[in-house]
Scaffold this active site. Structure first.
Site, PDB file in Angstrom:
ATOM      1  N   LYS A 289       4.457   3.226   2.318  1.00  0.00           N
ATOM      2  CA  LYS A 289       3.351   2.486   2.932  1.00  0.00           C
ATOM      3  C   LYS A 289       2.685   3.392   3.960  1.00  0.00           C
ATOM      4  CE  LYS A 289       2.023  -1.892   4.976  1.00  0.00           C
ATOM      5  NZ  LYS A 289       0.915  -1.269   5.708  1.00  0.00           N
ATOM      6  N   LYS A 444       6.898  -3.756  -5.137  1.00  0.00           N
ATOM      7  CA  LYS A 444       6.039  -4.506  -6.053  1.00  0.00           C
ATOM      8  C   LYS A 444       6.751  -4.756  -7.379  1.00  0.00           C
ATOM      9  CE  LYS A 444       2.029  -2.012  -4.149  1.00  0.00           C
ATOM     10  NZ  LYS A 444       0.860  -1.145  -4.462  1.00  0.00           N
TER      11      LYS A 444
END
Length: 773
Positions: A289, A444
């Site tokens: 991230k 995800k």
């Protein structure tokens, strides 16, 4: 013929004529007085009348209902400053600015003041009635005014419009110009009303009622909202509905390069256990991230390329260097696309820099020479060669992305990722991301429930950041409602602030905490300067806070702070989510700490009341927390200013009557681990292969190239993006296991102690989540 609920014919204007602005204003007045579903019903009746008598005016009516002049990416905004509006009202009504301000202090709403001022004004002749298209066009002209004398021209134009207003018209004209309608009508409600209107305008048989009518309305609302998600342009949506029917919306209003969509967002998570519960029996991928800005890159068939922000703002002129280099990243045969990516600032050695640095980049014509150097990390493909991909699973979208785009050293890379369901590997990958100046991980789903959910915060994406592992599950973005005058070291600036979350249903800001911690002297000076132009004389009616929290200065909703805290608790005084909790009380933050200004967010993009409530319920301690105990804590007793200690810069939060140290001091004061060069990584023993993956570790070619340059660029790109080809080099205790990283020092234990007086460190503003996920 359209009938109202009372069964009588509604007030009409001549068929084919322009919609009277007064009819629109009266509708808004009714909506302001209603609640819930009745607001949608009232607006739907108005839209239906427009469809029946003046369909060409529907687009202007819809845009004005959401207080916009066009799609967000066109950048047409009103938002006229209050002082300028006061001048215009005074000029139009023949009153002094002082009298207008005096009335504003009493009424709290400049729109109401304008209405009363016009009503009390004697006129020699009744002005010609305004129409919706006339007002819409005039507002568009005002928004486009620029140059040195633009503000004077705006005041003159607004004054002329106000002179033409009658009665209620002035109230909503001024509110529109201020950028806030304050009638409790959000965009989703407007879309629902539009779907209802498309249904009602076609029904001539009054026997179509009850469940059958509701079913037809629900189907059309779904069509309208689906079409708007992929094509957020009312001009296009209404054109298709009028010419081809509402049934054609989903087919004709698809994702298209050049029209930005609202991105998919992630839910926060506090650790591996929650991830494994959420994604039980599902394949998943973990991505670094990055601490940057969301960048949606579009290429049209005609070759034009655009870059949009997460708020659909056109950032193309901000990143000419990306536009110039992107052709080398595109593979053969690629004619059009929409790529989801993260734009990240780097230094000359290729080391990731925090978002704070990126935010200083010029908004126009920035380059490596006159701006901040950036790289782009591609992580999703939403549209490819004429085909929308949002309904395809992530694995397929990612495969197409990596097949048709190329890595370009120093400019474009794929997000560093690993496909795994092994907790040890996720822990190690998390540690590596943090060591390399990333915020944490995005996790995800790959195959099931893995479509791209436009404009939604989905549980198919989770974000795990270094700043809230084992703590409150996310940072909050809160609006500065007011400020308290500083004393001692903070004399001449503000010493603390009253912050609020946003309730999109009521269009109100609800207080959630007072804050005075985490600011440097530079922060306070900058904020004081910014807020002087935002001061208002009286708290507006859409600010909800207890009278005991009244600030010294109140501001229009403009500045957004990113804040973290130790705990979220029930509050007897704060109003956040007060209508949503079981006992009707509000929610507040304990030990809030300022992180940074969110330049990329508008006040209405702040954390919502429902999100605050969800965060409260998701706390690990929620199941055992008793309301009686929470009520015993007055969170604002923890807001205390150190005015007599020269060596102290920040305010210290202390619970009233408590001699214990701040329980969150360790968690909130940990600094991001210092970057480690590739050579230092190599000196550490590699992580043992897990049962899931026993393939040998492969060295990244990007890393080798970086090592030749003797720079830390390899730190950014050290992991492979393919399954079973990880380049994890660090073996260190994970913060997920409640242990410190090797670079953590004991300084954090001393820095916020309430029992010891330590010289405050001069630190740079902590730059964390751009929430660009």
């Amino acid at each position: 013929m359209f009938f109202s609920k009372a069964g009588k014919a509604a007030v009409e204007w001549a068929k084919g004529s322009k919609v009277p602005y007064k009819e629109f204003a009266l509708t808004l007045e009714k909506i302001e007085e209603l609640s819930g579903k009745k607001k949608v019903d009232e607006l739907a009746q108005f839209f239906t009348k427009v469809l029946d008598f003046s369909p060409d005016d529907l687009t202007a009516c819809v845009y004005m209902s959401v207080n916009q002049l066009g799609p967000s990416y066109e950048g047409l905004e009103l938002g006229v400053a209050e002082n300028s509006l006061i001048k215009a009202v005074a000029k139009a009504t023949g009153r002094t600015e002082g009298k207008i301000k005096e009335d504003l202090r009493a009424k709290g709403d400049l729109g109401t003041v304008a209405q009363q001022s016009r009503s009390n004004q004697k006129m020699l002749a009744v002005p010609k009635a305004l129409t919706v298209p006339t007002v819409f066009n005039k507002l568009t002209e005002i928004a486009k005014l620029s140059g040195t004398s633009a503000m004077n021209k705006k005041v003159d134009a607004i004054s002329a419009l106000l002179i033409a207003c009658q009665g209620i018209e002035a109230r909503f004209l001024v509110r529109m110009l201020a950028g806030k309608m304050r009638i409790g009508l959000g965009e989703q409600s407007v879309l629902s009303a539009l779907g209802h209107a498309f249904t009602l305008s076609k029904i001539t048989d009054q026997k179509v009622r009850g469940d059958k009518l509701d079913s037809l309305k629900d189907a059309n609302v779904k069509r309208v909202k689906t079409a708007y998600c992929e094509c957020p342009n009312y001009n296009r949506l209404i054109e298709v509905a009028l010419t081809e029917g509402v049934e054609a919306l989903v087919e004709k209003c698809k994702l298209s390069p050049g029209i930005p969509l609202k991105p998919m967002l992630a839910h926060p998570t506090k650790g591996i256990d929650e991830i494994m519960r959420r994604f039980r029996n599902q394949t998943m991928t973990c991505e670094w991230k990055y601490d940057g800005e969301r960048g949606q890159i579009h290429k049209r068939e005609d070759g034009q390329i655009f870059i949009y922000s997460r708020n659909q703002e056109n950032n193309t002129t901000k990143y000419p260097d990306i536009i110039e280099k992107i052709s080398s990243c595109i593979g053969d045969g690629v004619t059009s696309f929409i790529v989801d990516a993260e734009v990240v600032a780097i230094d000359e050695a290729g080391l990731i820099l925090p978002f704070q640095v990126l935010s200083t980049r010029k908004r126009k014509n920035a380059t490596d020479d006159n701006g901040v150097k950036v790289v782009v990390f591609l992580f999703d493909l939403l549209y490819f060669n004429g085909e929308p991909l949002v309904r395809k699973p992530l694995r397929k979208r990612r495969e197409l992305l990596r097949t048709n785009f190329k890595k370009i050293d120093g400019s474009f890379y794929f997000a560093t990722s690993v496909d795994t369901n092994d907790t040890d590997e996720i822990n190690s990958f998390f540690d590596e991301a943090v060591q390399n100046k990333c915020e944490g991980l995005m996790i995800k789903t790959l195959d099931t429930e893995a479509t791209y959910e436009i404009s939604r915060r989905s549980h198919s994406w989770l974000k795990m950041k270094k700043d809230y592992v084992d703590g409150v599950g996310d940072t909050l973005d809160l609006v500065v409602m007011g400020a308290y005058s500083g004393v001692g070291k903070r004399t001449g600036v503000y010493g603390g602030y009253l912050l609020g979350c946003y309730n999109p249903t009521t269009e109100e800001y609800e207080s959630v905490c007072k804050i005075g911690t985490g600011f440097t002297d530079e922060d306070l000076a900058e904020q004081y300067k910014i807020l002087q132009d935002k001061k208002i004389d009286k708290s507006p009616s859409y600010y909800q806070f207890d009278h005991t929290l009244k600030p010294d200065d109140t501001f229009s909703p403009y500045l957004v702070f990113e804040v973290k805290c130790a705990d979220i608790t029930i509050s007897p005084r704060h109003k956040a989510a007060s209508g949503l909790t079981d006992d009707g009380k509000g929610i507040s933050l304990r030990f809030p700490r300022f992180l940074r200004i969110r330049d990329d967010k508008n006040s209405d993009d702040a954390t919502s009341s429902e999100q605050v409530l969800e965060m409260y319920k998701n706390q690990e301690a929620f199941a055992n927390q008793k309301i009686e105990k929470a009520d015993a804590v007055d969170e604002d007793d923890e807001f205390e200013e150190k005015e007599d200690e020269e060596e102290e810069l920040n305010m210290t939060n202390v619970s009233e009557g408590s001699s214990k140290e701040n329980p969150v001091k360790e968690e909130i004061k940990k600094e991001t681990p210092k970057s480690v060069s590739p050579k230092k990584f190599e000196k550490k023993p590699p992580v043992k292969s897990s049962p899931v993956n026993k393939s040998p570790v492969k060295s990244s070619p990007i890393k080798k190239e970086a090592e030749k340059k003797k720079g830390p660029v390899a730190s950014i790109f050290s992991s492979s993006t393919k399954k079973n080809e990880k380049d994890v080099k660090v073996e260190s205790p994970s913060p997920i296991r409640k242990k410190k990283l090797p670079s953590d020092s004991d300084e954090s234990d001393e820095e916020t102690s309430t029992n010891k007086k330590q010289p405050a460190k001069k630190r740079s503003r902590v730059a964390i989540d751009s929430d660009s996920d």
